[in-house]
Design an enzyme around this catalytic site. Sequence first.
Site, PDB file in Angstrom:
ATOM      1  N   GLU A  53       0.824  -1.201   0.000  1.00 36.89           N
ATOM      2  CA  GLU A  53       0.000   0.000   0.000  1.00 36.89           C
ATOM      3  C   GLU A  53       0.864   1.260   0.000  1.00 36.89           C
ATOM      4  O   GLU A  53       0.553   2.252  -0.663  1.00 36.89           O
ATOM      5  CB  GLU A  53      -0.925   0.016   1.227  1.00 36.89           C
ATOM      6  CG  GLU A  53      -1.878  -1.157   1.298  1.00 36.89           C
ATOM      7  CD  GLU A  53      -1.343  -2.315   2.121  1.00 36.89           C
ATOM      8  OE1 GLU A  53      -2.124  -2.936   2.857  1.00 36.89           O
ATOM      9  OE2 GLU A  53      -0.125  -2.609   2.034  1.00 36.89           O
ATOM     10  N   CYS A  81      -2.524  -3.731   7.224  1.00 42.56           N
ATOM     11  CA  CYS A  81      -2.185  -3.919   8.637  1.00 42.56           C
ATOM     12  C   CYS A  81      -2.680  -2.752   9.475  1.00 42.56           C
ATOM     13  O   CYS A  81      -2.874  -1.640   8.992  1.00 42.56           O
ATOM     14  CB  CYS A  81      -0.678  -4.106   8.798  1.00 42.56           C
ATOM     15  SG  CYS A  81       0.316  -2.699   8.248  1.00 42.56           S
ATOM     16  N   ARG A 190      14.166 -23.723  -4.620  1.00 43.16           N
ATOM     17  CA  ARG A 190      14.875 -23.407  -3.370  1.00 43.16           C
ATOM     18  C   ARG A 190      14.845 -21.905  -3.078  1.00 43.16           C
ATOM     19  O   ARG A 190      14.668 -21.492  -1.935  1.00 43.16           O
ATOM     20  CB  ARG A 190      16.329 -23.881  -3.464  1.00 43.16           C
ATOM     21  CG  ARG A 190      16.512 -25.388  -3.449  1.00 43.16           C
ATOM     22  CD  ARG A 190      17.980 -25.748  -3.626  1.00 43.16           C
ATOM     23  NE  ARG A 190      18.197 -27.191  -3.571  1.00 43.16           N
ATOM     24  CZ  ARG A 190      19.392 -27.773  -3.707  1.00 43.16           C
ATOM     25  NH1 ARG A 190      20.462 -27.012  -3.935  1.00 43.16           N
ATOM     26  NH2 ARG A 190      19.511 -29.083  -3.649  1.00 43.16           N
ATOM     27  N   ASP A 206      26.225 -37.480   0.301  1.00 45.78           N
ATOM     28  CA  ASP A 206      26.219 -36.611  -0.897  1.00 45.78           C
ATOM     29  C   ASP A 206      27.027 -35.330  -0.722  1.00 45.78           C
ATOM     30  O   ASP A 206      27.383 -34.697  -1.716  1.00 45.78           O
ATOM     31  CB  ASP A 206      24.775 -36.234  -1.262  1.00 45.78           C
ATOM     32  CG  ASP A 206      23.944 -37.434  -1.688  1.00 45.78           C
ATOM     33  OD1 ASP A 206      24.544 -38.496  -1.947  1.00 45.78           O
ATOM     34  OD2 ASP A 206      22.706 -37.306  -1.767  1.00 45.78           O
ATOM     35  N   GLY A 289      16.888 -37.617   3.190  1.00 44.41           N
ATOM     36  CA  GLY A 289      16.741 -38.786   2.344  1.00 44.41           C
ATOM     37  C   GLY A 289      15.378 -39.447   2.425  1.00 44.41           C
ATOM     38  O   GLY A 289      14.414 -38.883   2.959  1.00 44.41           O
ATOM     39  N   ALA A 290      15.348 -40.690   1.950  1.00 43.56           N
ATOM     40  CA  ALA A 290      14.088 -41.418   1.842  1.00 43.56           C
ATOM     41  C   ALA A 290      13.407 -41.585   3.196  1.00 43.56           C
ATOM     42  O   ALA A 290      12.194 -41.428   3.326  1.00 43.56           O
ATOM     43  CB  ALA A 290      14.347 -42.773   1.201  1.00 43.56           C
ATOM     44  N   GLN A 291      14.191 -41.895   4.221  1.00 46.36           N
ATOM     45  CA  GLN A 291      13.624 -42.114   5.559  1.00 46.36           C
ATOM     46  C   GLN A 291      13.010 -40.839   6.120  1.00 46.36           C
ATOM     47  O   GLN A 291      11.913 -40.854   6.689  1.00 46.36           O
ATOM     48  CB  GLN A 291      14.713 -42.642   6.498  1.00 46.36           C
ATOM     49  CG  GLN A 291      14.199 -43.042   7.872  1.00 46.36           C
ATOM     50  CD  GLN A 291      15.306 -43.620   8.745  1.00 46.36           C
ATOM     51  OE1 GLN A 291      16.367 -44.013   8.258  1.00 46.36           O
ATOM     52  NE2 GLN A 291      15.054 -43.673  10.044  1.00 46.36           N
ATOM     53  N   LEU A 292      13.705 -39.729   5.949  1.00 51.82           N
ATOM     54  CA  LEU A 292      13.196 -38.446   6.451  1.00 51.82           C
ATOM     55  C   LEU A 292      11.922 -38.051   5.709  1.00 51.82           C
ATOM     56  O   LEU A 292      10.930 -37.642   6.321  1.00 51.82           O
ATOM     57  CB  LEU A 292      14.267 -37.370   6.296  1.00 51.82           C
ATOM     58  CG  LEU A 292      13.909 -35.960   6.776  1.00 51.82           C
ATOM     59  CD1 LEU A 292      13.594 -35.960   8.259  1.00 51.82           C
ATOM     60  CD2 LEU A 292      15.042 -34.979   6.465  1.00 51.82           C
ATOM     61  N   GLN A 294       9.823 -40.029   4.183  1.00 50.42           N
ATOM     62  CA  GLN A 294       8.738 -40.936   4.550  1.00 50.42           C
ATOM     63  C   GLN A 294       8.180 -40.622   5.931  1.00 50.42           C
ATOM     64  O   GLN A 294       6.994 -40.810   6.190  1.00 50.42           O
ATOM     65  CB  GLN A 294       9.217 -42.390   4.502  1.00 50.42           C
ATOM     66  CG  GLN A 294       8.080 -43.419   4.466  1.00 50.42           C
ATOM     67  CD  GLN A 294       7.296 -43.373   3.156  1.00 50.42           C
ATOM     68  OE1 GLN A 294       7.854 -43.527   2.075  1.00 50.42           O
ATOM     69  NE2 GLN A 294       5.988 -43.149   3.249  1.00 50.42           N
TER      70      GLN A 294
END
Length: 354
Positions: A53, A81, A190, A206, A289-292, A294
């Site tokens: 504004e 606001c 990102r 990695d 990774g995959a575990q996190l 999931q």
Amino acid sequence: MITDEQYMQRCIELARKGTGSVAPNPMVGAVLVHGSEIIGEGWHQQYGEAHAEVNCIGEAVQNGQTDKFQQSTLYVSLEPCAHFGKTPPCSDLIINHKIPKVVIGCRDPFKEVDGKGIEKLKAAGVVVIVDVLKDECIDLNKRFFTFHRQQRPYIILKWAQTKNGMMASKSSERLLISNEMTNRLVHQWRSEEASILVGTNTALLDDPQLTNRYWPGKQPVRLVLDKQLRLPNTLKLFNDEAKTIIFNSIKNSEEVNVRYYQLPNAETVPALLNALYQLNINSVIVEGGAQLLQSFIAAGLWDEARIITNDQLTVDNGLTAPQLINSVQTGEQLIGSDRIGYFINSSFITHHSL
């Protein structure tokens, strides 16, 4: 004749210019209209700086349009606001300039505003219309709304997989699944989020930089879940290219670019999200990774998933990619051999449209 909805659509277009630059504030756009002429436009450009504004009205003042203010309508995608934060209240600015009518996309869920801006305008005799393109305006700021309504950041899950659903090979050699153009898109993603999260194994195996070096914009805060502090400080995550927070079970401390944050002995995902809420981080892209990944799916605590599949690559005896549940696919994009599927959590469909 141009409709309220068309002017509000322009507000949304302007607001999007603040993508990646205004968090944890919302993206907001504003348009000042006299008759059928736009006499000022603005958007929130940078966190801590002038709101939409202010920039909109400022442009009209600079262009010598103040004599038209008392016959004009201000369109703004989010409720102005009513409190003193990093900048003065926008509702006071509107009242002081004697703008007689304000059209608002949706109410602001932030407790310091949440209807107070509308009340202040009405009390000053301003005609206020609310909920023009309401759903679109909420969707524009889904991160902001999730943060304030659910007291947690907006969660985007992202991974790349082979045609047969593998994230990695069993060998120590890193498997490159997505192509160069897709990688640039990931770096754009990102740049649009407040933070990026990986687990201990991904960081160790990695050694990722977790920056958006292939796309301009603000670097996300790098988040690592490393409960036992196994990571050596020689990893790229500990360089000075971006701030890093290490969530762990052992200590709290703060160094130059690295903060160690001790999580309570509780369920990992809810504890992590509560910590991010306390740190005022309103969005996170979870990259492995995959575990996190999931664990977020199992807890039901995710909002979007973006799955990159290389349809020309298969791997035998690899690491199986996460299995998405309670999801609805909203789109698909092809970039060379990569197919990107976009999904939302079906549990939150009605919630996000409130």
